[in-house]
Scaffold this motif. Structure first.
Motif, mmCIF file in Angstrom:
data_model
loop_
_atom_site.group_PDB
_atom_site.id
_atom_site.type_symbol
_atom_site.label_atom_id
_atom_site.label_comp_id
_atom_site.label_asym_id
_atom_site.label_seq_id
_atom_site.Cartn_x
_atom_site.Cartn_y
_atom_site.Cartn_z
ATOM 1 N N GLY A 83 0.823 -1.213 0.000
ATOM 2 C CA GLY A 83 0.000 0.000 0.000
ATOM 3 C C GLY A 83 0.852 1.257 0.000
ATOM 4 O O GLY A 83 0.574 2.228 -0.703
ATOM 5 N N ARG A 84 1.914 1.230 0.789
ATOM 6 C CA ARG A 84 2.814 2.385 0.845
ATOM 7 C C ARG A 84 3.548 2.584 -0.492
ATOM 8 O O ARG A 84 3.691 3.699 -0.975
ATOM 9 C CB ARG A 84 3.825 2.199 1.982
ATOM 10 N N LEU A 85 3.986 1.474 -1.086
ATOM 11 C CA LEU A 85 4.689 1.580 -2.376
ATOM 12 C C LEU A 85 3.761 2.174 -3.434
ATOM 13 O O LEU A 85 4.166 3.013 -4.243
ATOM 14 C CB LEU A 85 5.217 0.200 -2.820
ATOM 15 N N LYS A 86 2.504 1.745 -3.422
ATOM 16 C CA LYS A 86 1.536 2.293 -4.384
ATOM 17 C C LYS A 86 1.330 3.786 -4.134
ATOM 18 O O LYS A 86 1.289 4.585 -5.060
ATOM 19 C CB LYS A 86 0.191 1.553 -4.277
ATOM 20 N N ASN A 87 1.231 4.118 -2.859
ATOM 21 C CA ASN A 87 1.084 5.528 -2.483
ATOM 22 C C ASN A 87 2.241 6.367 -3.046
ATOM 23 O O ASN A 87 2.061 7.525 -3.420
ATOM 24 C CB ASN A 87 1.040 5.623 -0.961
ATOM 25 N N ASN A 88 3.426 5.738 -3.106
ATOM 26 C CA ASN A 88 4.612 6.460 -3.589
ATOM 27 C C ASN A 88 4.787 6.347 -5.104
ATOM 28 O O ASN A 88 5.848 6.653 -5.629
ATOM 29 C CB ASN A 88 5.873 5.930 -2.883
ATOM 30 N N GLY A 89 3.778 5.827 -5.773
ATOM 31 C CA GLY A 89 3.814 5.842 -7.240
ATOM 32 C C GLY A 89 4.365 4.577 -7.885
ATOM 33 O O GLY A 89 4.576 4.526 -9.096
ATOM 34 N N PHE A 90 4.621 3.532 -7.097
ATOM 35 C CA PHE A 90 5.124 2.276 -7.673
ATOM 36 C C PHE A 90 3.965 1.319 -7.942
ATOM 37 O O PHE A 90 2.906 1.420 -7.308
ATOM 38 C CB PHE A 90 6.117 1.609 -6.723
ATOM 39 N N LYS A 91 4.207 0.404 -8.872
ATOM 40 C CA LYS A 91 3.241 -0.670 -9.076
ATOM 41 C C LYS A 91 3.596 -1.782 -8.072
ATOM 42 O O LYS A 91 4.715 -2.290 -8.086
ATOM 43 C CB LYS A 91 3.366 -1.180 -10.512
ATOM 44 N N SER A 92 2.688 -2.127 -7.215
ATOM 45 C CA SER A 92 2.992 -3.141 -6.199
ATOM 46 C C SER A 92 1.720 -3.841 -5.736
ATOM 47 O O SER A 92 0.629 -3.268 -5.800
ATOM 48 C CB SER A 92 3.671 -2.472 -4.994
ATOM 49 N N ARG A 93 1.856 -5.081 -5.316
ATOM 50 C CA ARG A 93 0.744 -5.785 -4.664
ATOM 51 C C ARG A 93 1.299 -6.856 -3.720
ATOM 52 O O ARG A 93 2.437 -7.299 -3.858
ATOM 53 C CB ARG A 93 -0.212 -6.431 -5.674
ATOM 54 N N SER A 94 0.462 -7.229 -2.768
ATOM 55 C CA SER A 94 0.897 -8.275 -1.829
ATOM 56 C C SER A 94 0.462 -9.644 -2.352
ATOM 57 O O SER A 94 -0.488 -9.752 -3.135
ATOM 58 C CB SER A 94 0.266 -8.025 -0.457
ATOM 59 N N TRP A 95 1.181 -10.672 -1.913
ATOM 60 C CA TRP A 95 0.867 -12.054 -2.265
ATOM 61 C C TRP A 95 0.976 -12.917 -1.008
ATOM 62 O O TRP A 95 2.004 -12.865 -0.326
ATOM 63 C CB TRP A 95 1.911 -12.576 -3.275
ATOM 64 N N THR A 96 -0.043 -13.692 -0.726
ATOM 65 C CA THR A 96 0.111 -14.657 0.371
ATOM 66 C C THR A 96 0.576 -15.987 -0.236
ATOM 67 O O THR A 96 0.567 -16.151 -1.459
ATOM 68 C CB THR A 96 -1.210 -14.880 1.129
#
Ligand code: ADP
Ligand code: ASP
Ligand code: MG
Length: 403
Positions: A83-96
């Motif tokens: 969530g923080r990375l997305k907030n900073n303009g990066f493409k990111s998602r979590s994976w379990t």
């Protein structure tokens, strides 16, 4: 373009501010044109809290539910990082683990990772995404959540590095590398620049919690170099790598110590083939880990004494199991608690005689009594009273010129 796996431990993601700091480190690698894969532990203290809750609910909490419970901390930290990375303009998602999946073998709470599904991951990375993957957890053949032993996120990072063929695997933690002994316990500890897998494996197994032992074994088997660095200060870290057979004149690389060991002596057991197996069979069935074992030479060929060590928390159960074991007879049982194992480790030991003597002499000079001794090619361990651990580490650190 390099692929790097960055693993962040509990303290590194311990607060929202720490997570923001960690995202800056991730951004640095991404902005420097690396493909980045992140593995995170739960925020510090969270896993312990969950374990405690399971104990409050039941004395015999179901193992599968234990894993479903204690693995949740990682989902929280990974979602916050992504969530923080997305907030900073990066493409990111979590994976379990089940989403990849990270498949495991073996029993609940101490499973081992056997494969990591990388198809979706690779696609995501190729299109510039930063996957943030839950450490510590996996999924079994029958689709139950598993965990891979406490501190297991280290192993998740290493197995991910193996399966995605990463160029680098960096373990970010709260110390700036592997030290000659725990730097929080002994101020004169020195950072080690490079350490061999076998030495790290011994140090980790003998109590240096900076790396999880299984993870070092996985790294060795798969020839994955590991860098250990601090997420708090930008400093060079430690490289854990294969031995090149070029030994420095350093004989001892590090000193480890344990807490909460207990010793059991069974006096007057029959000196016959199969007796030791009869003693240890019920312990093994009850997953009690036996560590050091010493059997005295029989004086009369009929009876002998057997001493072994276990963790203090297993003492009561072990006592019960021995007392109700009908297949053995003995004269007396004795127990000792508040013991610790102190070990010196180093590949230099193989080619240098007299190390055992120097260790014992150094301990004797501080009047430290040795209760049990065990050795391997690259380590010597002694069991002593826990109250003497600090003194023992200090005198050995000095004796082997690590200060
Ligand atoms: P993380 O949460 O990042 O996985 P850990 O608590 O598992 O971190 O491991 C880091 C800790 O390991 C350090 O804070 C340090 O006190 C301890 N430690 C024990 N032995 C050593 C050693 N030889 N070198 C460095 N740290 C050590
Ligand atoms: N959160 C898990 C633990 O505390 C795994 C880890 O930190 O690596 O054991
Ligand atoms: Mg750890």
């Amino acid at each position: 373009m390099k692929t790097v796996v960055l693993k962040f431990g509990g303290t590194s993601v311990g607060t929202v501010d720490r997570i923001k700091k960690v995202c800056k480190i991730i951004a640095f690698y991404k902005n420097n044109k690396n493909r980045v894969v992140v593995v995170a532990s739960a925020m510090s203290g969270v896993t312990n809290e969950l374990v405690n809750k399971s104990k409050l609910i039941s004395n015999n909490f179901d193992k599968a539910e234990y894993d479903a419970l204690v693995s949740t901390g990682e989902q929280v930290s990974c979602a916050l990082i992504a969530g923080r990375l997305k907030n900073n303009g990066f493409k990111s998602r979590s994976w379990t683990s089940w989403q990849l999946p990270i498949l495991t073998d073996g029993p609940h709470s101490s499973a081992r990772i056997c494969s990591v599904g990388i198809k979706e991951l690779n696609k995501y990375i190729k299109f510039g995404g930063i996957p943030v993957i839950t450490g510590f957890q996996g999924v079994s053949n029958d689709f139950r959540i598993t965990t891979i032993g406490r501190s297991g996120s280290d192993a998740t990072a290493i197995m991910l590095a193996k399966f995605i063929k990463a160029d680098e695997c960096i373990i970010y933690t709260d110390v700036d590398g592997v030290y000659t002994t725990d730097p929080r316990q002994y101020k004169k500890a020195k950072k080690i620049k490079k350490i061999f897998y076998d030495e790290m494996l011994e140090m980790a197994s003998l109590g240096s919690k900076v790396m999880q032992p299984t993870s070092v074994q996985d790294a060795k088997l798969n020839k994955i170099d590991i860098k250990v660095k601090s997420s708090f200060v930008a400093k060079s870290g430690t490289l854990i790598t294969a031995s090149k057979k070029i030994f420095s004149n350093q004989i001892i690389t590090g000193i480890s110590s344990t807490k909460n060991d207990a010793k059991i002596t069974i006096v007057g057991v029959r000196d016959r083939p199969g007796v030791a197996a009869s003693i240890f069979r019920p312990l093994s069935k009850n997953l009690i880990n036996v560590d050091m074992v010493v059997q005295n030479i029989s004086q009369n060929g009929k009876e002998t004494d057997l001493t072994f060590t276990i963790k203090s928390e297993d003492l009561k159960k072990t006592e019960r199991l021995i007392k109700k074991n009908k297949s053995i007879s003995y004269k007396k049982l004795s127990f000792d608690k508040d013991l610790s194992k102190v070990s010196i480790i180093g590949v230099g030991m193989i080619t240098t005689p007299g190390i055992t003597y120097r260790m014992f002499q150094a301990l004797a000079s501080k009047k430290i009594n040795i209760l049990v001794i065990s050795t391997s090619e690259i380590k010597i361990s002694v069991l002593i009273s826990s109250k003497n651990v600090k003194k023992a580490v200090a005198v050995l650190h000095k004796e082997f010129k690590l200060d």
